[in-house]
Design an enzyme around this catalytic site. Structure first.
Site, PDB file in Angstrom:
ATOM      1  N   SER A 298       0.974  -1.267  -0.189  1.00  0.00           N
ATOM      2  CA  SER A 298       0.183   0.073  -0.220  1.00  0.00           C
ATOM      3  C   SER A 298       0.572   1.369  -0.111  1.00  0.00           C
ATOM      4  O   SER A 298       1.854   1.341   0.631  1.00  0.00           O
ATOM      5  CB  SER A 298      -0.678   0.327   0.806  1.00  0.00           C
ATOM      6  OG  SER A 298      -1.321   1.172   1.664  1.00  0.00           O
ATOM      7  N   THR A 629      -3.915  21.612 -13.597  1.00  0.00           N
ATOM      8  CA  THR A 629      -5.375  21.816 -14.168  1.00  0.00           C
ATOM      9  C   THR A 629      -6.043  20.465 -13.449  1.00  0.00           C
ATOM     10  O   THR A 629      -6.512  19.668 -14.002  1.00  0.00           O
ATOM     11  CB  THR A 629      -5.214  21.556 -15.424  1.00  0.00           C
ATOM     12  OG1 THR A 629      -5.417  20.266 -15.872  1.00  0.00           O
ATOM     13  CG2 THR A 629      -4.648  22.836 -16.117  1.00  0.00           C
TER      14      THR A 629
END
Length: 686
Positions: A298, A629
């Site tokens: 993980s 963005t």
């Protein structure tokens, strides 16, 4: 306003903002490869590199990975790209093709579609025998592109637009790599990277024998491997392998994202080398960050599922760690590769494999079984993102009672092969009615000089990967570090755990569909591939999976009609930007737009951030593929759409006049799709 948008391949000006490299290399350690390249032949290589856009739908499509019905895409943060590398051994003419895709998984549907496109373009030059397609396993990509029903449940069926975008993007990356072939050198290096992953299934890991646990004293696989491409002494490409899950972005996120490995590749290409993804011609640099045995690895170091919006920064941080380790290797020594390029692929019916005693570990013969979903699989990974409430990793007494009283009573053989799994869904029996999961699966072994890649269509834990690597390394006589598992390759069948890990029935064990002896069955197959590759013999292809093209269920209707908000026109600015911003601040503009599913803008962009030069001309400095963005879509009423575009002004942005431009496509009641454009008022960056 309605207008024709600029050509999709137009060049743009790269914003020269400072590249962010603040995390340092405290957790990385470099080491020389375990051995020099094999001596068989000293000829050179032709190597080709290619990139293409493989982004599917970004709105009203279920996202793939967390298995949540409520995680429906509502915009785009970063585009999903495919990166391809062709390697040709000049002496023999043998070649291999490696494609690394920013995708959740590679399904048989995509594997078959890409091979079909390659055959149409190149005949028998690229086949299933020499093409390895692997996914980075982002959990923030669109789903619905499998031909097997289990993976299309949260997307309400098959999504043809996403399927075609993925298949076309992967093929185009391969085509670009083929056209880029040129004399090159390949250098292989290894290092260690710590502080970038944690074992999320320690309870299961600790059940493994001491010899396995001692190989990973921190219960993580820290090996980072770099294959770099050099031309005229300059590095022009690199493939990095490091095991960590694509779960930095949370299950609450609704924006399509390439996650940590996608950011690592983007940062190296775009922010370091200035690659323009919308420009024509070959890029100056191509980098891919591929998976290995990441089944229990993980990126969430605190073992707590990520949350939005904090996950954007953790995704960037995880990507930077991988980039910095790889970049340090690229600057250091590497073993120059020479020798054979070769590969083998076979299909096996993983639901019906007799596993010989030398692979089972207990000296007895065992069999795999029809696939079954365990109750622990329904729980999801509690450390990265829970799935369905009412289920737990480990013991599930209610489902244990159902398994024993109903399912196992019908099939004692299933109990023997699947125990101690609490069966939630006997999905193999459901396959008799409709194809839910794949049972005939591909297993591959690819060699590039001293490097060996074991292509497995699953999520392999570090100890399961270690056993596969030891199996192959012992047969071909290679150092262990030079043999890697390429997980998520060519198809998908969920997890691969060791028999000891399987007994713990954590999420990974509950997701090991074919029972306790699945890994030994794969080791047996990998051994056969290794012997064949070593001895130069051929193998029968094995039982191919059925072609399910055109048979997948599609339940979600497409866009019917777009209409602007009342008293508005398409492209109108609903929320204007401020007059002035400083670096570090966020620009936000809202447009009256249309559904982005009308045109995926693959190879193009939904937005542009533009700067005006001294002559009054506007030049693009960022688009929807940039980290700074974000493109948000929201339905407004029945048929209207609101498009929110944000731009985080980078540090180092030149002072000047800027604007935000939106590119969309609106669908009329008659079905005609027309381009629309919106342009914000200008604003200053100071």
């Amino acid at each position: 306003m309605t207008a024709k948008r600029p050509p999709s391949r137009s060049r743009r000006t790269v914003l020269k903002a400072g590249a962010v490299t603040g995390l340092g290399l405290a957790g990385a350690h470099l080491a020389a490869p375990g051995a020099a390249a094999a001596a068989a032949g000293d000829g050179g290589y032709l190597v080709g590199r290619g990139i293409s856009d493989a982004t599917g739908e970004v709105a009203e499509v279920g996202m793939m990975g967390y298995g949540r019905f409520d995680q429906q895409a509502a915009g785009l943060h970063t585009r999903l790209r495919a990166r391809a590398f062709v390697v040709v051994e000049e002496a023999s003419g043998r070649r291999v093709l490696l494609i690394v895709a920013d995708s959740p998984m590679i399904f048989e549907s995509v594997h078959r579609a890409v091979l079909r496109r390659l055959k149409q373009a190149y005949g028998d030059l690229y086949t299933e025998q020499n093409v390895l397609i692997t996914a980075t396993h982002t959990h923030a990509g669109p789903g619905g592109y499998s031909h097997h029903l289990l993976y299309n449940t949260t997307t309400f069926g098959f999504h043809k637009a996403t399927f075609e975008a993925v298949a076309d993007g992967l093929f185009e990356a391969a085509r670009n790599a083929h056209e880029d072939l040129a004399p090159s050198e390949l250098l292989l290096s290894h290092g260690t990277l710590t502080g970038a992953s944690v074992n999320r299934s320690r309870t299961a890991f600790d059940r493994n024998p001491k010899a396995d646990r001692d190989h990973f004293p921190d219960a993580v696989d820290p090996l980072t491997t770099l294959l770099r491409v050099e031309r005229d002494g300059r590095t022009v490409g690199a493939v990095n392998w490091f095991p960590v899950h694509g779960t930095s972005m949370s299950g609450d996120n609704r924006l399509i994202s390439a996650d940590n490995k996608g950011y690592a590749a983007y940062h190296w290409e775009r922010e370091v080398h200035g690659v323009d993804y919308l420009a024509d011609g070959s890029p100056v640099f191509v980098s891919a960050f591929a998976q290995t045995n990441s089944g229990d690895m993980s990126p969430n170091l605190d073992l707590v599922p990520p949350t939005t919006p904090a996950d954007f920064e953790s995704t960037r941080a995880g990507g930077l760690r991988q980039y910095e380790a790889a970049a340090a290797q690229a600057e250091g020594p590497g073993a120059r590769l020479a020798g054979p390029v070769d590969s083998r692929l076979v299909y096996i019916d993983l639901s019906d494999v007799t596993v010989r005693p030398e692979f089972t570990g207990d000296g007895r013969t065992h069999r795999t079984s029809k696939p079954c979903v365990g109750a622990a699989m329904a729980a999801g990974s509690l450390e990265d993102g829970p799935a369905f409430p009412g289920f737990d990793e480990g013991e599930n007494p209610f489902w244990d009672a159902i398994s024993n009283s109903l399912i196992y009573t019908v099939s004692p053989e299933l109990k023997q092969a699947q125990a101690p799994k609490d069966v939630f869904v006997p999905i193999g029996e459901m396959n008799r009615i409709y194809p839910w999961v794949q049972e005939r699966v591909p297993v591959m072994l690819m060699r590039i000089g001293a490097l060996y890649l074991i292509g497995v269509p699953g999520e392999v834990t570090v100890c399961a990967g270690l056993r596969l690597r030891r199996t192959v390394a012992g047969i071909v006589g290679a150092p262990l570090d030079d043999v890697l598992v390429a997980g998520y390759s060519n198809a998908y069948f969920h997890y691969v755990t060791t028999p000891e890990e399987y007994d713990a029935q954590q999420y990974e064990g509950g997701s090991t569909l074919f029972g306790r002896w699945q890994l030994p069955a794969l080791q047996q197959t990998a051994a056969e591939l290794a012997v064949s590759l070593r001895d130069g013999t051929s193998l029968p292809l094995g039982p191919e999976p059925p072609d399910l093209t055109g048979k997948a269920l599609a339940l979600q209707p497409g866009v019917v009609l777009d209409a602007p908000p009342l008293f508005r026109k398409f492209g109108d600015v609903l929320v204007r930007p401020r007059e002035t911003y400083r670096p570090g601040e966020r620009v936000e503009v809202v447009f009256a737009g249309a559904h982005p599913g009308n045109d995926l803008h693959r190879g193009d962009t939904y937005l542009r951030i533009e700067r005006r030069d001294s002559g009054g001309a506007w030049h693009t400095v960022a688009d929807d593929g940039d980290w700074t963005t974000r493109f948000h879509w929201a339905r407004d009423g029945v048929a209207a759409s609101k498009i929110t575009i944000t731009w985080d002004v980078p540090q180092g942005t030149p002072s000047g006049t800027y604007r935000v431009v939106y590119h969309g496509d609106a669908k009329s009641l008659g079905g005609k799709v027309s381009p629309i454009t919106g342009v914000s008022t200008a604003f200053q960056v100071r």
